[in-house]
Structure formats: C-alpha cells, structure tokens
Design an enzyme around this catalytic site. Structure first.
Site, short mmCIF file in Angstrom:
data_model
loop_
_atom_site.label_atom_id
_atom_site.label_comp_id
_atom_site.label_asym_id
_atom_site.label_seq_id
_atom_site.Cartn_x
_atom_site.Cartn_y
_atom_site.Cartn_z
N GLY A 207 0.82 -1.20 0.00
CA GLY A 207 0.00 0.00 0.00
C GLY A 207 0.85 1.24 0.00
O GLY A 207 2.06 1.20 0.26
N GLY B 261 0.53 5.66 0.86
CA GLY B 261 -0.26 6.78 1.36
C GLY B 261 0.62 8.00 1.53
O GLY B 261 1.78 8.03 1.11
N GLY B 262 0.04 9.03 2.18
CA GLY B 262 0.76 10.28 2.34
C GLY B 262 2.02 10.16 3.18
O GLY B 262 2.95 10.95 3.02
N VAL C 245 4.34 0.95 2.03
CA VAL C 245 4.55 -0.24 2.85
C VAL C 245 4.77 -1.45 1.93
O VAL C 245 4.02 -1.65 0.96
CB VAL C 245 3.36 -0.50 3.78
CG1 VAL C 245 3.58 -1.78 4.60
CG2 VAL C 245 3.15 0.69 4.72
N LYS D 273 8.21 -0.21 5.97
CA LYS D 273 7.66 1.07 5.53
C LYS D 273 8.78 1.99 5.04
O LYS D 273 9.74 2.27 5.75
CB LYS D 273 6.90 1.77 6.65
CG LYS D 273 6.36 3.12 6.21
CD LYS D 273 5.44 3.72 7.22
CE LYS D 273 4.90 5.04 6.68
NZ LYS D 273 3.97 5.68 7.61
N ASP E 249 -1.68 10.16 12.84
CA ASP E 249 -2.28 9.70 11.58
C ASP E 249 -3.32 8.60 11.84
O ASP E 249 -3.34 7.59 11.14
CB ASP E 249 -1.20 9.20 10.62
CG ASP E 249 -1.66 9.18 9.17
OD1 ASP E 249 -2.67 9.86 8.86
OD2 ASP E 249 -1.04 8.50 8.34
N ASN F 177 -5.41 3.02 8.77
CA ASN F 177 -4.37 2.60 9.71
C ASN F 177 -4.92 1.78 10.87
O ASN F 177 -4.22 1.53 11.85
CB ASN F 177 -3.61 3.82 10.24
CG ASN F 177 -2.67 4.39 9.22
OD1 ASN F 177 -2.24 3.70 8.29
ND2 ASN F 177 -2.34 5.67 9.35
N ASP G 136 1.10 1.99 11.83
CA ASP G 136 1.68 3.17 11.18
C ASP G 136 1.95 4.31 12.15
O ASP G 136 1.31 5.36 12.10
CB ASP G 136 0.80 3.65 10.03
CG ASP G 136 1.60 4.46 9.02
OD1 ASP G 136 2.77 4.75 9.29
OD2 ASP G 136 1.05 4.79 7.96
#
Length: 497
Positions: free
Chosen positions: A19, A21-22, A26, A41, A139, A144, A157
């Site tokens: 995945g 994200g901002g 990962v 990550k 976050d 998450n 995360d």
C-alpha cells in the site's frame, strides 16, 4: 523505486508493495536473518528539501520510529527495527494479516454501533499507551486501523508519530486532511486531544459509511474541518452520535478526555458487535450522559457563517472583544519590524492568521519574526474569554512538558511575562544543526492572551554559535527573548487601539 528483489540493509528482501499513502509506502518483505515475513515502511521524504533539511528529516524520523518501537500494547503493531539508507528512512514492523477498516467499510458499508465502539476501545487503548510515553500518533484514520477475522482491531503506522510538546514545522504536515484535527491543520501545537479527534472522525466514518467532512477536493475537506460542523451521525444512535460530535469539537479544550471516551464506548459494546451481525431491534435503557448535542449547536449549524457569535448572544454567553482575529500583518508597521529584526525584512502572509518578517543573507534565511493570531469562540459551557483562558493554560502546560534536551533540540523553562496582554509566557528553544555541536537555530517564543484572542510571537535566528558544550541550558543561553517580548508589546498595544 526498489524492485521486487531489492535487499534493504543486507537483510530485508522486498517482495511486494502492500500500500501507499501520504506518509510512505509499505512493502511485504522477508527478513533473511530470521527467515520470517515483515512489513517494511519506506517513509515519504517531503519534496523540495535541501541536503541539510533532508538529513534533519531523516534523523527525526529515525528518532521517532525508535521511540514508537518502545510501545507495547496488544492493539499496537510492533516496530522491530529502523534503517537509514542514504537519507531514506525505513521502518520494519510486524506483518499483520488483518484488513484495514477503510476496506471493510467500502465492502460492507456502515458498521453496527456496538462493533464500532469495540474497535474504538482497542484503538483508544493503543493511543493511551502512546500518550503515556509522550508520543502522538498523528495519523489515526480507518486505513491505519487493521481488523482481524474476529473483528479485533490494531493500530498501525506510527511512522509520523511525534513527541508531545513539539511545534509545527515544515515536516509536521503529514497525515490525511479529513482525519487531522483543526489545530494540526492550522499548524498549532497539538496534544493527545488531536489524536482523539482523529479517532472520533474514524469511528464516525465506520458507523455512517462516509467521512464526517467528506468533500470532492482535499482543500475543501480541510476547509470543512476548520469551518463547518459535520452532520449528526444518525446511524450511530443518540449516545454514540453525541460522543462522536463531542470528540470532533473544534476547540481541544471542549473535547471529552480519554477516560470519558472509554466510559461511553464501554457502555456501548456488547451484543451485535460483529460487522456482519444484525443489530437487535430492542435497546437497553442506559443513563443519559453529558455529551448529547445541545440545542445551541443546532442553532449554530442553522445560522451558518458567523452563527457561533449569534448563538452565543442568544444564550447570553460572553463572546469577548474579537469576533474575528485581525490581520497579523497589520499589527506591526514596517518601521517597527525593521527595528526589531535589525534590517529591512520581507513581509508575507505565510498562512491565514500568520505573518512573517524575514531577513535573508544571500539566499539563506538569517532571521525571522513570525506573528500568529487567532480568536477563540464560545462553546456550550464557556464564553470566549474563558475558552481562551483554558487554551492558554493548556498551551502553558504542554510547552512546560517539552523542557529539556532531546537529541539535538532543547527547550528552556516556561517563564511568565508581565505587561503583555492579560497573560503571557515565553520559552526559548535551540536546535543544533545535523552533526554539529557548535551552531544551530535559536528560537524565542512568546504566547499571550487578551480577552478571547491568543497570539504567538516567534523570533528565530539561524547559524547561532554555541558557547561551550551543548546541553539542556543551550536554549536559554543562546536565546534573545527581549526581541520577542518587544514585538509582543507593540502588537498588544496595536490591539488595544
């Protein structure tokens, strides 16, 4: 970008991307040393950073990942290792088989309130452990929160986790706008209540099947978080819905505490908590609690823009002197700013409510004076000045907790200042440059309150030499608080006219 067989640190072999994200990407990986699967990550490094800034970001990310690695709770995905390759930070974590809450919501739609309350309790437990260690997650969002087959939730995360008492800076904007508390979007100091706000937004999404501030564009989402109230979550029921609305209060001081959130969620868990289970038609009677949405809130929503002021007038709450915060760039004249920063500065409105006067030496920033102003609004219990008093007290305690030396950053003691508004405090800060024990940036920060208005003055100097070996007293030794105090006195005099 690493390929399928990329070998990190001679040990972690990346297999597939799970995945993105901002906060980063990962990967599923094999730990060749222990012959087990792990999650790796790749922390997102902000674009546009110079070499020194990239190094500072990597150093901070590594430090905060190590801090997160000390957290232990059944609802926290464990951090095993941190790796720095060049200036790219990597975090090695447990590989969990659970599915993210956002995917469950997309597949099944709104989830039963009892199940959502059970998820909230697990995530709350993880946050309470982190907060007890002085760490903010920053976050919390459905993506998450991982759910096992039995519905057990875990929070993952901690990649952008930050120590409490930290200040917003160029690296502090990571996160998801619809799940970032208003104070974080405004880059104001945040505490545990910001994580609880994000938890409230996540639980709202789970029980309603849509985010509380859902909009088409990210900028519109951020504006909604700052300016609008979400619709009451009708699917949640009166008790859970009232709690979620209270958790999403704009003012951190008006939100329920972790203990109050736990009390409500515990009462709501029970039969019908599995995501595929139908809720029972009958409901047990429960005692009425303090969080139901008051009529005043409904009035504010109906009145729209400026409604808070009219609603406060209707309920005879004291609003304070300021219906809106004044333009901070008008509170100092060019001549005053020039005397303060000892040069001819460039003035700019850096964001709403914040103005900067900057001196450069060549292309490099040398000195800057930043003024931030905001007005506090009445809530259902307190008038504007009382809300400002509570916010000031909260800021004072949060900043006092940051005193001391952490890695290469030091903060001095919080000191009360007279003659600036109704109350004022100062605190000095010093941050050593990467791999340097001889120079860094020095800050003198003053926070003041007058009526329902709060203001912050930050005086920063770059390339400040350290007199002697670095230590916890470096912040006060290298500071220049008199400039910040002089600026604040000029500003409060302008406000009094």
């Amino acid at each position: 970008m690493p390929g399928d067989l990329y070998l990190l640190a001679g040990r972690y072999r990346l297999i597939e991307r799970l995945g993105q994200g901002g906060a980063g990407t990962v990967w599923r990986a094999i730990d060749d040393m222990l012959d087990r699967q792990v999650a790796v990550k790749q922390v997102r490094v902000p674009e546009g950073l110079g070499p020194r800034e990239r190094a500072e970001f990597a150093d901070r990310a590594m430090h905060e990942a190590r801090s997160a690695g000390r957290l232990r709770d059944p609802a926290i995905v464990l951090v095993h290792d941190v790796v720095l390759e060049g200036d790219q930070p990597w975090i090695i974590m447990d590989l969990t088989t659970g599915r993210s809450l956002d995917k469950v919501i997309k597949e099944r739609g709104p989830l039963p309130p009892g199940f959502v309350a059970a998820v909230g309790l697990r995530v709350l437990s993880a946050l309470e452990v982190a907060h007890a260690h002085g760490i903010l997650h920053q976050d919390v969002k459905p993506a998450n929160i991982l759910l096992d087959a039995d519905g057990t939730a875990m929070l993952t995360d901690f990649g952008i986790a930050a120590p409490m008492g930290g200040r917003g800076d160029m690296f502090g904007s990571a996160g998801s706008p619809g799940y970032m508390a208003p104070e974080r979007l405004n880059e104001q100091p945040s505490g545990p209540s910001a994580d609880l706000w994000s938890l409230g937004a996540s639980l709202y999404t789970a029980v309603e099947g849509r985010a509380p501030f859902e909009r088409a564009l990210p900028a519109a989402v951020a504006a909604a978080v700052l300016l609008h109230e979400p619709p009451f979550p009708a699917r949640a029921g009166r008790e859970l819905g009232g709690l979620l609305m209270a958790m999403l209060a704009k003012d951190p001081a008006a939100r329920p505490t972790a203990a109050q959130v736990r009390q409500v969620l515990t009462a709501l868990t029970g039969a019908g908590t599995a995501p595929g289970h139908r809720q029972q038609r009958h409901r047990q009677k429960r005692p009425r609690r303090w969080w139901p949405v008051p009529a005043a809130l409904a009035a504010v929503v109906a009145l729209g823009a400026g409604g808070w002021y009219a609603a406060a007038a209707l309920t005879r709450q004291e609003t304070g002197r300021y219906t809106t915060a004044p333009d901070p760039c008008t509170l100092l004249t060019d001549a005053q700013a020039a005397r303060l920063v000892k040069g001819t500065p460039k003035r700019s409105l850096t964001r709403p409510g914040e103005c900067q006067w900057l001196i450069r030496e060549g292309t490099v920033p040398a000195r800057s004076l930043v003024v931030r102003i905001w007005a506090e609004r009445p809530n259902r219990d307190l008038g504007g000045p009382e809300v400002a008093q509570r916010r000031f007290a909260s800021e004072k305690s949060t900043r006092a907790a940051a005193e001391g030396l952490s890695q290469r950053q030091a903060y001095g003691a919080v000191t009360a200042i007279t003659g600036v508004g109704e109350a004022a405090i100062t605190q000095n800060g010093f941050k050593f440059y990467l791999n340097s024990t001889t120079s860094g940036s020095a800050d003198s920060i003053l926070l003041f309150r007058t009526s329902n208005l709060l203001g912050e003055v930050r005086w920063r100097r770059e390339d400040v030499p350290v007199d002697g070996s670095p230590g916890k007293d470096a912040a006060d030794a290298m500071a220049d608080p008199e400039t910040a105090i002089a600026a604040a006195r000029l500003i409060t005099a302008a406000l009094a006219k």
